[in-house]
Motif scaffolding. Structure first.
Motif, PDB file in Angstrom:
ATOM      1  N   VAL A   1       9.547  16.706  -4.077  1.00 33.46           N
ATOM      2  CA  VAL A   1      10.605  15.546  -4.270  1.00 33.46           C
ATOM      3  C   VAL A   1       8.824  14.835  -4.633  1.00 33.46           C
ATOM      4  CG1 VAL A   1      10.814  13.500  -2.225  1.00 33.46           C
ATOM      5  CG2 VAL A   1      11.173  15.880  -1.583  1.00 33.46           C
ATOM      6  N   LYS A   2       9.834  13.800  -5.827  1.00 33.72           N
ATOM      7  CA  LYS A   2       8.886  12.942  -6.216  1.00 33.72           C
ATOM      8  C   LYS A   2       9.574  11.037  -5.163  1.00 33.72           C
ATOM      9  CE  LYS A   2       9.522  10.215 -10.816  1.00 33.72           C
ATOM     10  NZ  LYS A   2       9.619   9.114  -9.982  1.00 33.72           N
ATOM     11  N   PHE A   3       7.778  10.790  -5.452  1.00 38.40           N
ATOM     12  CA  PHE A   3       7.967   9.332  -5.160  1.00 38.40           C
ATOM     13  C   PHE A   3       7.769   8.346  -5.213  1.00 38.40           C
ATOM     14  CE2 PHE A   3       4.970   6.554  -2.975  1.00 38.40           C
ATOM     15  CZ  PHE A   3       6.044   6.122  -1.354  1.00 38.40           C
ATOM     16  N   ASP A   4       8.918   7.676  -5.052  1.00 37.72           N
ATOM     17  CA  ASP A   4      10.484   6.124  -5.970  1.00 37.72           C
ATOM     18  C   ASP A   4       9.326   5.464  -5.441  1.00 37.72           C
ATOM     19  OD1 ASP A   4      11.176   4.705  -6.886  1.00 37.72           O
ATOM     20  OD2 ASP A   4      12.706   5.523  -7.628  1.00 37.72           O
ATOM     21  N   SER A   5       8.040   4.649  -5.831  1.00 34.02           N
ATOM     22  CA  SER A   5       7.607   4.031  -4.834  1.00 34.02           C
ATOM     23  C   SER A   5       7.853   2.967  -4.722  1.00 34.02           C
ATOM     24  CB  SER A   5       5.678   3.939  -5.207  1.00 34.02           C
ATOM     25  OG  SER A   5       6.056   3.543  -6.855  1.00 34.02           O
ATOM     26  N   ALA A   6       8.938   2.255  -6.566  1.00 28.64           N
ATOM     27  CA  ALA A   6       9.139   1.252  -6.888  1.00 28.64           C
ATOM     28  C   ALA A   6      10.124   0.538  -5.324  1.00 28.64           C
ATOM     29  CB  ALA A   6       9.360   0.450  -7.871  1.00 28.64           C
ATOM     30  N   LYS A   7      10.932   1.530  -5.296  1.00 30.88           N
ATOM     31  CA  LYS A   7      11.788   1.421  -4.454  1.00 30.88           C
ATOM     32  C   LYS A   7      11.872   1.623  -3.068  1.00 30.88           C
ATOM     33  CE  LYS A   7      16.666   4.652  -3.425  1.00 30.88           C
ATOM     34  NZ  LYS A   7      16.828   5.855  -3.673  1.00 30.88           N
ATOM     35  N   ILE A   8      10.914   2.918  -2.742  1.00 27.09           N
ATOM     36  CA  ILE A   8       9.926   2.760  -0.882  1.00 27.09           C
ATOM     37  C   ILE A   8       9.717   1.679  -0.880  1.00 27.09           C
ATOM     38  CG2 ILE A   8       8.757   3.859   0.356  1.00 27.09           C
ATOM     39  CD1 ILE A   8       9.493   6.468  -1.292  1.00 27.09           C
ATOM     40  N   LEU A   9       9.623   0.815  -1.828  1.00 24.30           N
ATOM     41  CA  LEU A   9       8.119  -0.390  -1.331  1.00 24.30           C
ATOM     42  C   LEU A   9       9.367  -1.326  -0.801  1.00 24.30           C
ATOM     43  CD1 LEU A   9       4.835  -0.069  -3.696  1.00 24.30           C
ATOM     44  CD2 LEU A   9       5.573  -0.033  -0.882  1.00 24.30           C
ATOM     45  N   LYS A  10      10.241  -2.030  -1.878  1.00 23.72           N
ATOM     46  CA  LYS A  10      11.405  -2.477  -1.890  1.00 23.72           C
ATOM     47  C   LYS A  10      12.133  -2.394  -0.749  1.00 23.72           C
ATOM     48  CE  LYS A  10      15.516  -5.272  -5.231  1.00 23.72           C
ATOM     49  NZ  LYS A  10      15.620  -4.400  -3.817  1.00 23.72           N
ATOM     50  N   ALA A  11      12.683  -1.207  -0.072  1.00 23.79           N
ATOM     51  CA  ALA A  11      13.372  -0.554   0.934  1.00 23.79           C
ATOM     52  C   ALA A  11      12.155  -1.242   2.117  1.00 23.79           C
ATOM     53  CB  ALA A  11      13.005   0.690   1.745  1.00 23.79           C
ATOM     54  N   LEU A  12      10.954  -1.116   2.188  1.00 21.28           N
ATOM     55  CA  LEU A  12      10.013  -2.004   3.218  1.00 21.28           C
ATOM     56  C   LEU A  12       9.566  -2.475   3.187  1.00 21.28           C
ATOM     57  CD1 LEU A  12       8.068   1.700   2.933  1.00 21.28           C
ATOM     58  CD2 LEU A  12       9.951   1.100   4.769  1.00 21.28           C
ATOM     59  N   ARG A  13      10.235  -3.490   2.593  1.00 25.17           N
ATOM     60  CA  ARG A  13       9.625  -5.221   2.250  1.00 25.17           C
ATOM     61  C   ARG A  13      11.039  -5.522   3.040  1.00 25.17           C
ATOM     62  NH1 ARG A  13       9.660  -5.942  -3.193  1.00 25.17           N
ATOM     63  NH2 ARG A  13       7.554  -4.600  -3.129  1.00 25.17           N
ATOM     64  N   VAL A  14      10.566  -7.222   3.501  1.00 24.18           N
ATOM     65  CA  VAL A  14      10.912  -7.887   4.237  1.00 24.18           C
ATOM     66  C   VAL A  14      11.483  -8.642   3.290  1.00 24.18           C
ATOM     67  CG1 VAL A  14      11.634  -9.017   6.508  1.00 24.18           C
ATOM     68  CG2 VAL A  14      10.714  -7.015   6.766  1.00 24.18           C
TER      69      VAL A  14
ATOM     70  N   ARG B   1       7.769 -14.591   3.646  1.00 21.80           N
ATOM     71  CA  ARG B   1       8.308 -15.137   2.805  1.00 21.80           C
ATOM     72  C   ARG B   1       8.252 -14.176   0.540  1.00 21.80           C
ATOM     73  NH1 ARG B   1      10.359 -16.751   6.405  1.00 21.80           N
ATOM     74  NH2 ARG B   1      10.927 -18.787   6.647  1.00 21.80           N
ATOM     75  N   ALA B   2       8.185 -14.655   0.122  1.00 18.18           N
ATOM     76  CA  ALA B   2       8.331 -14.434  -0.905  1.00 18.18           C
ATOM     77  C   ALA B   2       6.528 -14.318  -1.783  1.00 18.18           C
ATOM     78  CB  ALA B   2       8.984 -14.572  -2.435  1.00 18.18           C
ATOM     79  N   CYS B   3       6.275 -15.103  -1.218  1.00 16.08           N
ATOM     80  CA  CYS B   3       4.713 -15.030  -1.877  1.00 16.08           C
ATOM     81  C   CYS B   3       3.802 -14.067  -1.299  1.00 16.08           C
ATOM     82  CB  CYS B   3       4.094 -16.773  -1.513  1.00 16.08           C
ATOM     83  SG  CYS B   3       4.246 -17.779  -0.164  1.00 16.08           S
ATOM     84  N   ALA B   4       4.339 -14.322   0.610  1.00 16.55           N
ATOM     85  CA  ALA B   4       3.538 -13.718   1.105  1.00 16.55           C
ATOM     86  C   ALA B   4       4.636 -12.856   1.922  1.00 16.55           C
ATOM     87  CB  ALA B   4       2.325 -14.271   1.972  1.00 16.55           C
ATOM     88  N   PRO B   5       5.019 -11.427   1.756  1.00 13.39           N
ATOM     89  CA  PRO B   5       6.002 -10.825   2.494  1.00 13.39           C
ATOM     90  C   PRO B   5       5.254  -9.181   3.073  1.00 13.39           C
ATOM     91  CG  PRO B   5       5.411  -9.933  -0.105  1.00 13.39           C
ATOM     92  CD  PRO B   5       4.764 -10.712   0.013  1.00 13.39           C
TER      93      PRO B   5
ATOM     94  N   LEU C   1       0.287   6.357   1.827  1.00 16.70           N
ATOM     95  CA  LEU C   1       0.842   6.177   1.361  1.00 16.70           C
ATOM     96  C   LEU C   1       1.745   4.787   0.241  1.00 16.70           C
ATOM     97  CD1 LEU C   1       1.201   8.938  -1.092  1.00 16.70           C
ATOM     98  CD2 LEU C   1       3.577   9.081   0.118  1.00 16.70           C
ATOM     99  N   VAL C   2       2.678   4.982   1.024  1.00 13.13           N
ATOM    100  CA  VAL C   2       3.291   3.393   1.070  1.00 13.13           C
ATOM    101  C   VAL C   2       2.743   2.217   1.366  1.00 13.13           C
ATOM    102  CG1 VAL C   2       4.386   1.626   2.293  1.00 13.13           C
ATOM    103  CG2 VAL C   2       5.089   3.965   2.627  1.00 13.13           C
ATOM    104  N   VAL C   3       1.113   1.836   1.879  1.00 11.74           N
ATOM    105  CA  VAL C   3       0.057   0.362   1.420  1.00 11.74           C
ATOM    106  C   VAL C   3      -1.033   0.704   0.773  1.00 11.74           C
ATOM    107  CG1 VAL C   3      -2.389  -0.152   2.714  1.00 11.74           C
ATOM    108  CG2 VAL C   3      -0.021   0.162   3.956  1.00 11.74           C
TER     109      VAL C   3
ATOM    110  N   ALA D   1       1.524  -0.028  -2.298  1.00 13.35           N
ATOM    111  CA  ALA D   1       2.031  -1.127  -2.120  1.00 13.35           C
ATOM    112  C   ALA D   1       0.913  -2.516  -3.230  1.00 13.35           C
ATOM    113  CB  ALA D   1       2.326  -2.655  -0.692  1.00 13.35           C
ATOM    114  N   VAL D   2      -0.620  -1.491  -2.801  1.00  9.70           N
ATOM    115  CA  VAL D   2      -1.525  -2.587  -3.512  1.00  9.70           C
ATOM    116  C   VAL D   2      -1.865  -2.515  -4.811  1.00  9.70           C
ATOM    117  CG1 VAL D   2      -4.162  -2.431  -3.709  1.00  9.70           C
ATOM    118  CG2 VAL D   2      -3.148  -2.459  -1.442  1.00  9.70           C
ATOM    119  N   ILE D   3      -1.655  -0.806  -5.137  1.00  7.55           N
ATOM    120  CA  ILE D   3      -1.533  -0.501  -6.788  1.00  7.55           C
ATOM    121  C   ILE D   3      -0.136  -1.429  -7.478  1.00  7.55           C
ATOM    122  CG2 ILE D   3      -0.739   1.276  -8.473  1.00  7.55           C
ATOM    123  CD1 ILE D   3      -1.920   2.830  -6.429  1.00  7.55           C
ATOM    124  N   GLU D   4       1.083  -1.862  -6.603  1.00  9.23           N
ATOM    125  CA  GLU D   4       1.987  -2.598  -7.333  1.00  9.23           C
ATOM    126  C   GLU D   4       1.354  -4.674  -7.372  1.00  9.23           C
ATOM    127  OE1 GLU D   4       6.246  -2.331  -6.189  1.00  9.23           O
ATOM    128  OE2 GLU D   4       6.083  -3.994  -5.562  1.00  9.23           O
TER     129      GLU D   4
END
Ligand code: ATP
Ligand code: MG
Length: 300
Positions: A1-14, A236-240, A254-256, A259-262
């Protein structure tokens, strides 16, 4: 399974905090990734992280603050040790915030963490943070009484006021060049039970168990309510906030890491350029060094 980090991070970011429902987040979620794949991705991520951290340090303009929050046994320590194991310790600082000392209680609630903020070029990790002042302190009213805030300033709106102050504080940080990334490691009550049992049963883990953990567990629901309110008020957008399903430690790591890399990649970090005059000087020195007769190494 490919780990689509951008997509997963977007889903987990509030990023729609007013509608955020903690109960809608599944602590057991793994995005279809399995543990073996996760470990491979994480190994590659660590190398990437190490590279990015070196650039952050060399550029010496931005700072990165990582805030980790979560219930006992949520895996905060394990995030620190696994995710940051690849980075140069000289560019990274970890601070753990426990019950405040007498000196700390003599100041406002943002004081003790402020003195530990990462400098430019550095990564700072807060293992717990000023958010405890709207979490444990909210769930256990006795702690608020111990904070010595003038009585007249403690009203029904104190939590909303603290949320406001935190928002303003984080906006200030981001405007000064500190990137703020916040993670709530969301552990289920059932997985917490298993991890506590593990700490009790395995001799090498017993030191991690504290009687206090059991009393806090009895307030689990109160904590969840405080967390939800806090996340709604301070994502908030500046500190989600990222609400990270944490029943599987490997998934949380994996998620953390992703997110740090992104976040670091978003800064387009570059090594400082050497000016033309300096470069000319360096070429001269290089030439002179090459012209010196090499000395033989002594045999040992
Ligand atoms: P672990 O238990 O995994 O070693 P921990 O972060 O839980 O790590 P503890 O030694 O248990 O470490 O201490 C943390 C405790 O201090 C938590 O119960 C936390 O809620 C409490 N604490 C942190 N900040 C504050 C604060 N501002 N006011 C009161 N209590 C606080
Ligand atoms: Mg603890």
């Amino acid at each position: 399974v490919k780990f689509d980090s951008a997509k997963i991070l977007k889903a987990l970011r509030v990023d729609a905090p007013e509608r955020f429902e903690l109960a809608a987040v599944d602590c057991d979620y793994t995005a279809g990734v399995d543990k073996d794949d996760a470990e491979k991705v994480l190994a590659a991520d660590k190398e990437r992280l190490s590279e990015l951290q070196e650039r952050l340090y060399a550029e010496d303009r931005w700072a990165l603050l990582i805030v980790l929050q979560g219930m006992d046994a949520a895996g905060k320590d394990s995030i620190v040790s696994h995710v940051m194991s690849g980075v140069n310790p000289q560019g990274c600082e970890v601070h753990s915030f426990k019950a405040p000392s007498a000196e700390e209680l003599g100041h406002d609630f943002l004081w003790r963490t402020t003195t530990r903020l990462p400098a430019r070029g550095r990564i700072g990790i807060f293992n717990r943070s000023y958010y405890e002042d709207v979490l444990v302190v909210r769930v256990r009213p006795q702690l608020l009484a111990e904070q010595k805030v003038p009585r007249k300033l403690v009203g029904a709106s104190i939590w909303e006021e603290r949320h406001q102050d935190i928002r303003a504080f984080e906006r200030h940080l981001t405007r000064s060049g500190t990137v703020v990334l916040k993670f709530f490691l969301h552990l289920s009550k059932e997985e917490q039970r298993r991890r506590f049992l593990d700490r009790l049963e395995v001799p090498a883990k017993r030191w991690k168990f504290s009687m206090n953990d059991v009393t806090e567990r009895q307030r689990f629901e109160g904590y969840m309510a405080a967390y939800q309110d806090m996340i709604r008020a301070t994502s908030r957008a500046c500190a989600p906030w990222h609400v990270v399903p944490a029943d599987h430690k490997w998934f949380a790591r994996l998620v953390v890491a992703a997110a740090v890399i992104e976040a670091l990649e978003g800064l387009s970090l570059t090594y400082p350029k050497v000016g033309a005059a300096d470069l000319k000087e360096m070429r001269k020195i290089e030439k002179a060094l090459k012209a010196q007769a090499p000395r033989k190494r002594r045999k040992t």
